[in-house]
Scaffold this motif. Structure first.
Motif, PDB file in Angstrom:
ATOM      1  N   LYS A 260       9.091  -8.984   1.684  1.00 23.25           N
ATOM      2  CA  LYS A 260       8.546  -9.042   0.325  1.00 23.25           C
ATOM      3  C   LYS A 260       9.179  -8.042  -0.623  1.00 23.25           C
ATOM      4  CE  LYS A 260       4.364 -11.257   0.680  1.00 23.25           C
ATOM      5  NZ  LYS A 260       3.331 -11.417  -0.281  1.00 23.25           N
ATOM      6  N   VAL A 261       9.752  -6.976  -0.086  1.00 25.93           N
ATOM      7  CA  VAL A 261      10.301  -5.955  -0.977  1.00 25.93           C
ATOM      8  C   VAL A 261      11.806  -5.766  -0.787  1.00 25.93           C
ATOM      9  CG1 VAL A 261      10.214  -3.524  -1.624  1.00 25.93           C
ATOM     10  CG2 VAL A 261       8.109  -4.763  -1.152  1.00 25.93           C
TER      11      VAL A 261
ATOM     12  N   HIS B 178      11.258  -5.996  -8.681  1.00 23.51           N
ATOM     13  CA  HIS B 178      11.384  -7.450  -8.780  1.00 23.51           C
ATOM     14  C   HIS B 178      10.045  -8.122  -9.068  1.00 23.51           C
ATOM     15  CE1 HIS B 178      10.137  -6.432  -4.787  1.00 23.51           C
ATOM     16  NE2 HIS B 178       9.969  -7.697  -4.438  1.00 23.51           N
TER      17      HIS B 178
ATOM     18  N   LYS C  69       6.659  -7.532   6.785  1.00 27.88           N
ATOM     19  CA  LYS C  69       6.272  -7.895   5.407  1.00 27.88           C
ATOM     20  C   LYS C  69       7.042  -7.072   4.396  1.00 27.88           C
ATOM     21  CE  LYS C  69       2.025 -10.373   5.301  1.00 27.88           C
ATOM     22  NZ  LYS C  69       0.970  -9.985   6.259  1.00 27.88           N
TER      23      LYS C  69
ATOM     24  N   LEU D  54      -1.805  -8.428   0.228  1.00 28.99           N
ATOM     25  CA  LEU D  54      -1.565  -8.155   1.641  1.00 28.99           C
ATOM     26  C   LEU D  54      -2.848  -8.226   2.453  1.00 28.99           C
ATOM     27  CD1 LEU D  54       0.943  -5.195   1.466  1.00 28.99           C
ATOM     28  CD2 LEU D  54       1.405  -7.471   2.361  1.00 28.99           C
TER      29      LEU D  54
ATOM     30  N   PHE E 142       3.588   8.785   6.886  1.00 28.46           N
ATOM     31  CA  PHE E 142       5.034   8.551   6.799  1.00 28.46           C
ATOM     32  C   PHE E 142       5.807   9.517   7.671  1.00 28.46           C
ATOM     33  CE2 PHE E 142       4.037   6.782   2.466  1.00 28.46           C
ATOM     34  CZ  PHE E 142       4.189   5.486   2.885  1.00 28.46           C
TER      35      PHE E 142
ATOM     36  N   GLU F 296       8.250   2.536   1.048  1.00 25.91           N
ATOM     37  CA  GLU F 296       7.088   3.284   1.532  1.00 25.91           C
ATOM     38  C   GLU F 296       5.837   2.863   0.767  1.00 25.91           C
ATOM     39  OE1 GLU F 296       9.168   7.344   3.204  1.00 25.91           O
ATOM     40  OE2 GLU F 296       8.059   7.426   1.341  1.00 25.91           O
ATOM     41  N   ALA F 297       6.015   2.574  -0.520  1.00 19.55           N
ATOM     42  CA  ALA F 297       4.867   2.141  -1.312  1.00 19.55           C
ATOM     43  C   ALA F 297       4.270   0.871  -0.718  1.00 19.55           C
ATOM     44  CB  ALA F 297       5.287   1.912  -2.761  1.00 19.55           C
ATOM     45  N   ALA F 298       5.146  -0.045  -0.276  1.00 15.46           N
ATOM     46  CA  ALA F 298       4.655  -1.291   0.315  1.00 15.46           C
ATOM     47  C   ALA F 298       3.901  -1.014   1.620  1.00 15.46           C
ATOM     48  CB  ALA F 298       5.819  -2.242   0.561  1.00 15.46           C
ATOM     49  N   ILE F 299       4.473  -0.133   2.441  1.00 14.23           N
ATOM     50  CA  ILE F 299       3.813   0.222   3.704  1.00 14.23           C
ATOM     51  C   ILE F 299       2.463   0.871   3.410  1.00 14.23           C
ATOM     52  CG2 ILE F 299       3.957   1.725   5.726  1.00 14.23           C
ATOM     53  CD1 ILE F 299       7.020   1.341   5.538  1.00 14.23           C
ATOM     54  N   ASP F 300       2.489   1.757   2.429  1.00 11.67           N
ATOM     55  CA  ASP F 300       1.287   2.477   2.035  1.00 11.67           C
ATOM     56  C   ASP F 300       0.172   1.523   1.618  1.00 11.67           C
ATOM     57  OD1 ASP F 300       0.383   5.167   1.684  1.00 11.67           O
ATOM     58  OD2 ASP F 300       0.208   4.714  -0.441  1.00 11.67           O
ATOM     59  N   LEU F 301       0.578   0.408   1.008  1.00 12.35           N
ATOM     60  CA  LEU F 301      -0.421  -0.570   0.560  1.00 12.35           C
ATOM     61  C   LEU F 301      -0.809  -1.529   1.682  1.00 12.35           C
ATOM     62  CD1 LEU F 301       1.130  -1.249  -2.933  1.00 12.35           C
ATOM     63  CD2 LEU F 301      -1.050  -0.115  -2.481  1.00 12.35           C
ATOM     64  N   GLY F 302      -0.296  -1.293   2.878  1.00 10.88           N
ATOM     65  CA  GLY F 302      -0.759  -2.061   4.027  1.00 10.88           C
ATOM     66  C   GLY F 302       0.236  -3.036   4.627  1.00 10.88           C
ATOM     67  N   ALA F 303       1.484  -3.056   4.128  1.00 16.26           N
ATOM     68  CA  ALA F 303       2.448  -3.998   4.679  1.00 16.26           C
ATOM     69  C   ALA F 303       3.043  -3.450   5.968  1.00 16.26           C
ATOM     70  CB  ALA F 303       3.550  -4.255   3.663  1.00 16.26           C
ATOM     71  N   ASP F 304       3.257  -4.320   6.973  1.00 20.18           N
ATOM     72  CA  ASP F 304       3.958  -3.862   8.173  1.00 20.18           C
ATOM     73  C   ASP F 304       5.464  -4.000   7.910  1.00 20.18           C
ATOM     74  OD1 ASP F 304       4.479  -6.532   8.323  1.00 20.18           O
ATOM     75  OD2 ASP F 304       3.105  -6.932   9.973  1.00 20.18           O
TER      76      ASP F 304
ATOM     77  N   PHE G  48       7.763  -1.805  -7.690  1.00 22.76           N
ATOM     78  CA  PHE G  48       8.675  -2.831  -7.176  1.00 22.76           C
ATOM     79  C   PHE G  48       9.422  -3.457  -8.344  1.00 22.76           C
ATOM     80  CE2 PHE G  48       4.898  -3.078  -4.245  1.00 22.76           C
ATOM     81  CZ  PHE G  48       5.466  -2.263  -3.277  1.00 22.76           C
TER      82      PHE G  48
ATOM     83  N   ASP H 134      15.529   3.530  -3.953  1.00 21.08           N
ATOM     84  CA  ASP H 134      14.710   4.659  -3.545  1.00 21.08           C
ATOM     85  C   ASP H 134      13.828   4.259  -2.355  1.00 21.08           C
ATOM     86  OD1 ASP H 134      12.968   6.719  -3.334  1.00 21.08           O
ATOM     87  OD2 ASP H 134      12.425   6.788  -5.457  1.00 21.08           O
TER      88      ASP H 134
ATOM     89  N   ASN I 175       0.649   2.031   7.381  1.00 16.90           N
ATOM     90  CA  ASN I 175       0.084   0.842   6.737  1.00 16.90           C
ATOM     91  C   ASN I 175      -1.358   0.564   7.157  1.00 16.90           C
ATOM     92  OD1 ASN I 175       1.118   0.277   9.259  1.00 16.90           O
ATOM     93  ND2 ASN I 175       1.544  -1.851   8.796  1.00 16.90           N
TER      94      ASN I 175
ATOM     95  N   ALA J 151       7.925   4.398  -7.667  1.00 18.33           N
ATOM     96  CA  ALA J 151       8.172   3.361  -6.666  1.00 18.33           C
ATOM     97  C   ALA J 151       7.552   2.030  -7.064  1.00 18.33           C
ATOM     98  CB  ALA J 151       7.660   3.798  -5.287  1.00 18.33           C
TER      99      ALA J 151
ATOM    100  N   PHE K 244       3.765   7.871  -6.025  1.00 18.07           N
ATOM    101  CA  PHE K 244       5.023   8.555  -5.758  1.00 18.07           C
ATOM    102  C   PHE K 244       5.590   9.229  -6.998  1.00 18.07           C
ATOM    103  CE2 PHE K 244       4.591   5.386  -2.483  1.00 18.07           C
ATOM    104  CZ  PHE K 244       5.088   6.008  -1.346  1.00 18.07           C
TER     105      PHE K 244
ATOM    106  N   SER L 258      11.191   5.291  -1.383  1.00 19.47           N
ATOM    107  CA  SER L 258       9.753   5.305  -1.640  1.00 19.47           C
ATOM    108  C   SER L 258       9.253   3.942  -2.109  1.00 19.47           C
ATOM    109  CB  SER L 258       9.391   6.406  -2.642  1.00 19.47           C
ATOM    110  OG  SER L 258      10.031   6.212  -3.861  1.00 19.47           O
ATOM    111  N   ILE L 259      10.159   3.074  -2.567  1.00 21.63           N
ATOM    112  CA  ILE L 259       9.723   1.724  -2.942  1.00 21.63           C
ATOM    113  C   ILE L 259       9.228   0.975  -1.710  1.00 21.63           C
ATOM    114  CG2 ILE L 259      10.575  -0.516  -3.739  1.00 21.63           C
ATOM    115  CD1 ILE L 259      11.998   0.864  -5.920  1.00 21.63           C
TER     116      ILE L 259
END
Ligand SMILES: Nc1ncnc2c1ncn2[C@@H]1O[C@H](COP(=O)(O)OP(=O)(O)O)[C@@H](O)[C@H]1O
Ligand SMILES: [Mg+2]
Lengths: 360, 563
Positions: B473-474, A95, B469, A108, A58, B458-466, A93, B453, A79, A91, A87, B455-456
């Motif tokens: 998605k978020v 929704h 996405k 993913l 990051f 970042e969490a998606a990126i961390d899990l592999g989303a570009d 989601f 936040d 990614n 963090a 976190f 980090s929400i």
């Protein structure tokens, strides 16, 4: 699945005034072995999170290299790094349901729906979340959210698990419970993990090794035992646990170390290579390494009890001594046997040389 | 400077690893330059040029034209701006204070009434003024028996503008008053202040920034207003925006029209910048989600009764205005015959059906585009670091400050030659609407994102989303309420737009608002009223549809009317 940091440095520039710079992480070197759990411990603002975010991708380091599994990942975006972060704010989601949150990473990766379901169910069972699959995040307690965040991070089988103060939003009791649980799961899955915290008790309980940081620099890297009993400098000794410091002059170094303190000579075990003959050095004595007795001429110091806190199994004394501004802190275990002293009593303080540690 | 360049270069290198992101940023920056900045630039260039070289002759010409007729127009516009700002804010403050602090009965009803004018075309006020106070006006002729009552001029225009813009002030002030914690007033009361002292020493000082902000916004709105003055100002009381329009469409004098537009632009942009960079920073309390209802009684019973009566009067005026539109739409001949008929609607159907379809097509196409682009810009501005970020935010919000007349003139100047020859096309109308109604989406999106936040994501990126996405998605799902609010807003604005659009319509692409204006100008008040009613009905229907989608599909509600 090792993680290696070589000379990692991060310099932030002010967004508005680009000439203002701030070094958040300064030449950090560490090698984290496969399956190991290492804690970054230090006061707030010392650069722990920044270091962690550099590993996750990051944040981009200003200088230095990051290797994951021996592979240089400097140019790999977050990614693609196959590290998972838990976190501080969880963090989750907002929704998505609990199941959807946990399955997000698998989805993913393009894994089949049925397989996602199986894996999510399995991890939820491990984490005690089975009943909560269809809940909305807003319907979860703090501890449950924490578990969801952890489940979401490990279900993708990351090579490295990263925790950023994961327990700081929980109340004290839950915190104690979760830290042992985190450690259990980390060991069960054998995932190389890095854990950031400013809480030394947390660091002590979860880590194989602790990296103590201050002002962006590594202060000491070692096992919890080494960090506590053989601190390399004043900062570490002071930050981890409680410590009394006594300044003295180094007289002689052979198998042991002879130090003159308060016009008397004492012998200590010698661990620190920075201590030199003829130079000043400091003895670190933990409160539990000190003994309280009747005043006597052999005593290390004689003084007056300024405060005595009786806790049943222990008594904690603060003793004022002539010529010292700081009172000496001592803990007496088993007060029934060792005797109880009251505020105002004259006492002698002595120590056991094995539990003392000398720093430069 | 060198530091800055190096760091921008690093930003660029980082972005270039994400080609989609880089592409979107570049496309947006180019679009903003082309469709917001370039038309403005053209207005400036054309107004400062004579025969291809720099000159201020256009300005000296317009200032000396016909014994200072345009100078008078400038003065009148500023005068109307100040008057509307002061009066509109004053009324809105009483209304907002009564509703948030005084605990008067019927607050929901008053709130609804106060927000109705937002969804109606801006010239409804003018239409109502003619129907109520004009030569055949209900109040002037029927009730008071006046003959030849003249509403054309400052008083009629002030009434129309206050009616049109007071809801904007009301919403601003309501937000500010709601954010002042009642505990402050409680504390003051505890310390022994009497009620009026508390208002004077606590409530009023705390709302000063909001009042200043509201006044500046109304000033900008009034300066930019075109519909009301076109109908009501008259030749005796020239107004700048209308004169700029007439200079161009009536006399075909682009240079002078541009000069007038530039003169109009200066006070608008100044007031906007003052509001954005100075007043809004002085706000003591930021508006947080949860409004705190006042449970105390900071208002004495007598004052409460008085405020209630005032609110009733204000509401009565608004209701009278809309009732007169409805009545007028069904009246056989306004002021002469009270027989009811649907002939106005039949007439409108015959002459205006095409414009209804065109308007729906244009608003229907531009609205989702404006909403989506607004969300993307909000996302980029809040979450990404790139060269041009500040510019992107500033330019996408700039439309708030630009009078439609200026934009309209800018568009015809900018897009009347190759390779950007768009005059008379659907595209020019679409582009105009998209970029004019972008700011609300941007603003709403920014507000939402600042609360999410990071980090929400970042969490998606961390899990592999570009980045694509992650956004789809978020981020986007979380922005849905803001997105739909901006859809409603831009739809309403697209349906009711006139000031810029009137320059861009053509024989092929017609707008309802422009048709309504021409009905008013040719004296067909009943037809204009019927037409307006249809317009409002379409807007209400669209709002209902949007809200239904939101409720069924996303289980949330959103409304521009109730924040
Ligand atoms: N994006 C940033 N820009 C500027 N300074 C930053 C940024 N992120 C962190 N810092 C600064 O770097 C230092 C270290 O931050 P951090 O790594 O978050 O500390 P820790 O996690 O140990 O509390 C702090 O002084 C912080 O203010
Ligand atoms: Mg931190």
């Amino acid at each position: 699945m090792s993680v290696t940091l070589v000379n990692i440095t991060k310099i932030f520039t002010d967004q508005d005034d680009k000439s203002k710079e701030f070094t958040a992480v300064d030449s950090v070197n560490i090698e984290i072995k496969e399956g190991e759990m290492v804690t970054f411990l230090g006061p707030s603002g010392c650069g722990k999170t920044t270091t962690l975010r550099i590993i996750s991708g990051f944040e981009k380091q200003t200088k230095g290299d990051v290797f994951i599994d021996g592979q240089l990942v400097n140019d790999l975006p977050a990614n693609k790094r196959n590290s998972s972060m838990v976190f501080q704010s969880y963090a989750i989601f907002p929704h998505l349901t609990v199941e959807q949150n946990i399955g997000f990473g698998l989805e993913l990766k393009g894994i089949k729906k049925s397989q996602i379901k199986n894996e999510v169910d399995a991890i939820m069972a491990t984490m005690g979340l089975s009943a909560l699959g269809s809940r909305q995040p807003s319907q979860l307690s703090g501890g449950q959210q924490q578990r969801v965040a952890l489940a979401r991070a490990i279900v993708t089988k990351p090579r490295v698990l990263l925790f950023d103060e994961p327990l700081s939003n929980l109340d004290a009791k839950l915190r104690d419970q979760m830290r042992t649980e985190i450690r259990r799961i980390q060991q069960q899955f054998g995932i190389t993990s890095i854990y950031v915290t400013h809480d030394q008790a947390e660091a002590m309980t979860v880590s194989d090794r602790i990296m103590v940081m201050d002002k962006g620099r590594i202060q000491q890297l070692g096992t919890p035992f080494e960090i506590y009993s053989r601190p390399t400098n004043h900062f570490v000794a002071d930050f981890i646990g409680r410590a009394n410091f006594f300044k003295g002059m180094v007289k002689k170094i052979d198998t042991e170390l002879t130090l003159e303190i308060n016009q008397k000579e004492y012998r200590f075990p010698s661990f620190n290579k920075d201590v030199k003959v003829g130079k000043r050095a400091t003895v670190v004595l933990r409160p539990e390494g000190l003994k309280i007795e009747k005043p006597n001429d052999q005593a290390f110091y004689n003084g007056v009890v300024q405060e005595a806190v009786y806790l049943g199994s222990t008594v904690e004394y603060q003793i004022t001594v002539k010529g010292r501004t700081e009172p000496i802190v001592a803990i007496s275990y088993n007060p029934v046997k060792e005797g109880l002293y009251r505020v105002g009593d004259q006492v002698g303080v002595s120590f056991d040389a094995v539990s003392a540690h000398v720093i430069s | 400077m060198k530091q800055r360049i190096i760091s921008s270069w690093h930003d660029f290198i980082r972005l270039s690893k994400d080609p989609l992101l880089l592409g979107v940023i570049l496309l947006l920056l180019i679009s903003l330059v082309l469709f917001i900045i370039y038309p403005l630039y053209k207005v400036v260039v054309v107004s400062f040029q004579v025969d291809g070289s720099f000159s201020i002759k256009n300005f000296t010409d317009v200032m000396t034209y016909s014994n200072g007729y345009y100078l008078k127009a400038l003065f009148n516009s500023l005068l109307m701006g100040v008057a509307t700002a002061v009066l509109g804010t004053f009324i809105a403050y009483i209304f907002a204070y009564s509703l948030t602090r005084a605990n008067i009965p019927g607050r929901k009803f008053f709130n609804l009434i106060a927000t109705i004018p937002i969804i109606s075309p801006p010239f409804i006020g003018a239409l109502a003024v003619i129907m109520l106070f004009g030569r055949n006006g209900f109040v002037s002729a029927t009730l008071l028996g006046m003959q030849n009552a003249n509403v054309y001029g400052p008083r009629g225009l002030l009434f129309a503008q206050v009616l049109t813009f007071f809801p904007v002030a009301y919403i601003t002030l309501r937000g500010v008053l709601e954010s002042i914690s009642p505990t402050l007033e409680d504390a003051a009361m505890d310390l022994g202040g009497n009620r009026f002292t508390i208002f004077r020493k606590v409530t009023l000082p705390l709302s000063i920034p909001g009042i200043a902000s509201s006044m500046l916004v109304l000033f900008v709105e009034s300066l930019a207003d075109f519909g009301n003055p076109l109908v009501l100002a008259g030749a005796q009381f020239p107004i700048l925006s209308v004169q700029a329009y007439l200079e161009i469409t009536g006399m075909g004098n682009f240079a002078k029209g541009a000069a007038l537009a530039f003169i109009l632009l200066v006070p608008s942009v100044s007031a906007y910048l003052l509001q954005k960079y100075w007043v809004s920073k002085k706000q003591y309390v930021t508006v947080t989600g949860k409004p705190t209802q006042s449970s105390n009684d900071v208002v004495s019973p007598t004052a409460r009764r008085l405020l209630f009566v005032v609110c009733c009067l204000i509401a009565a005026v608004i209701i009278m205005v809309y009732a007169s539109i409805v009545w007028g739409a069904f009246a056989e001949s306004w002021g002469n015959s009270s027989k009811l008929t649907v002939q106005n609607f039949v007439y409108v159907w015959r002459v205006g059906f095409e414009s209804v379809l065109d308007t729906l097509a244009i608003a229907g196409l531009s609205t989702p585009l404006a909403g989506t682009i607004g969300m993307v810009i909000a996302f980029l501005v809040v979450r990404k670091r790139f060269w041009g970020r500040k510019f992107m935010e500033f330019s996408s919000l700039l439309s708030f400050a630009l009078p439609g007349t200026v934009v309209g003139i800018g568009y015809i100047l900018a897009f009347n030659q190759h390779p950007l020859y768009l005059t008379g096309t659907l595209l020019i109308l679409l582009l105009n609407f998209i970029f004019r109604y972008l700011p609300v989406g941007v603003q709403g999106g920014v507000a939402v994102l600042k609360q999410i936040d990071p980090s929400i994501e970042e969490a998606a990126i961390d899990l592999g989303a570009d980045s694509n996405k992650t956004f789809r998605k978020v981020t986007l799902p979380l922005m849905i309420p803001a997105f739909f609010s901006s859809l409603i807003f831009s739809f309403v604005r697209s349906m009711t737009a006139i000031s810029a659009a009137i320059f861009l319509v053509s024989a092929r692409w017609k707008l309802m608002t422009v048709q309504i204006m021409s009905q008013v100008e040719s004296g067909r008040i009943g037809a204009a009223a019927a037409f307006s009613l249809i317009l409002v009905a379409i807007i209400l229907a669209a709002m209902a549809v949007i809200k239904l989608i939101l409720r069924l599909k996303y289980h949330t509600t959103s409304s521009i009317l109730s924040h």
